[in-house]
Motif scaffolding. Structure first.
Motif, PDB file in Angstrom:
ATOM      1  N   ALA A   6       0.837  -1.203   0.000  1.00  0.00           N
ATOM      2  CA  ALA A   6       0.000   0.000   0.000  1.00  0.00           C
ATOM      3  C   ALA A   6       0.874   1.256   0.000  1.00  0.00           C
ATOM      4  N   TYR A  10       1.067   4.077  -2.958  1.00  0.00           N
ATOM      5  CA  TYR A  10       0.850   5.481  -2.621  1.00  0.00           C
ATOM      6  C   TYR A  10       2.012   6.353  -3.111  1.00  0.00           C
ATOM      7  N   TRP A  26      -8.492   5.362  -4.732  1.00  0.00           N
ATOM      8  CA  TRP A  26      -7.154   5.957  -4.734  1.00  0.00           C
ATOM      9  C   TRP A  26      -6.678   6.010  -3.295  1.00  0.00           C
ATOM     10  N   ILE A  27      -5.466   5.547  -3.060  1.00  0.00           N
ATOM     11  CA  ILE A  27      -4.907   5.594  -1.713  1.00  0.00           C
ATOM     12  C   ILE A  27      -4.438   7.024  -1.444  1.00  0.00           C
ATOM     13  N   GLU A  28      -4.946   7.614  -0.360  1.00  0.00           N
ATOM     14  CA  GLU A  28      -4.586   8.980   0.004  1.00  0.00           C
ATOM     15  C   GLU A  28      -3.640   9.044   1.197  1.00  0.00           C
ATOM     16  N   VAL A  30      -1.470   6.171   4.166  1.00  0.00           N
ATOM     17  CA  VAL A  30      -1.274   4.843   4.742  1.00  0.00           C
ATOM     18  C   VAL A  30      -0.778   5.009   6.176  1.00  0.00           C
ATOM     19  N   ALA A  37      -5.566   2.373   5.782  1.00  0.00           N
ATOM     20  CA  ALA A  37      -5.360   3.302   4.664  1.00  0.00           C
ATOM     21  C   ALA A  37      -6.609   4.154   4.504  1.00  0.00           C
ATOM     22  N   VAL A  39      -8.698   6.018   1.752  1.00  0.00           N
ATOM     23  CA  VAL A  39      -8.844   5.935   0.299  1.00  0.00           C
ATOM     24  C   VAL A  39      -9.973   6.840  -0.168  1.00  0.00           C
ATOM     25  N   THR A  50     -11.639   5.150   5.663  1.00  0.00           N
ATOM     26  CA  THR A  50     -10.435   4.590   6.261  1.00  0.00           C
ATOM     27  C   THR A  50     -10.717   3.118   6.522  1.00  0.00           C
ATOM     28  N   VAL A  53      -5.771  -2.163   5.295  1.00  0.00           N
ATOM     29  CA  VAL A  53      -5.138  -2.381   3.992  1.00  0.00           C
ATOM     30  C   VAL A  53      -5.402  -3.792   3.470  1.00  0.00           C
ATOM     31  N   LEU A  56      -7.902  -3.996   0.668  1.00  0.00           N
ATOM     32  CA  LEU A  56      -7.590  -3.438  -0.646  1.00  0.00           C
ATOM     33  C   LEU A  56      -7.033  -4.520  -1.560  1.00  0.00           C
TER      34      LEU A  56
END
Length: 61
Positions: A6, A10, A26-28, A30, A37, A39, A50, A53, A56
């Motif tokens: 992850a 990112y 989209w990962i914003e 971690v 994460a 996202v 949130t 991970v 995902l």
């Protein structure tokens, strides 16, 4: 997915497809300490979640 992957996604300049429950995200951010994460779901910047991970999935892997 694990926390390290992850983080790699990112930090990557490449577009890497990631899904949460079948939806593109989209990962914003971690949180490595807690395995979480933040996202963005779809294309709406105000639609964030949130999640762990482990929920995902990298597409094509």
């Amino acid at each position: 997915m694990d926390v390290k992957r992850a983080e790699d996604i990112y930090a990557s300049k490449d577009r890497i497809a990631v899904h949460l429950d079948g939806e593109p995200v989209w990962i914003e951010h971690v949180d490595t300490d807690n395995g979480m994460a933040t996202v963005q779901v779809g294309s709406r910047p105000d639609n964030t979640r949130t999640v762990g991970v482990d929920r995902l999935e990298e597409q094509g892997s």
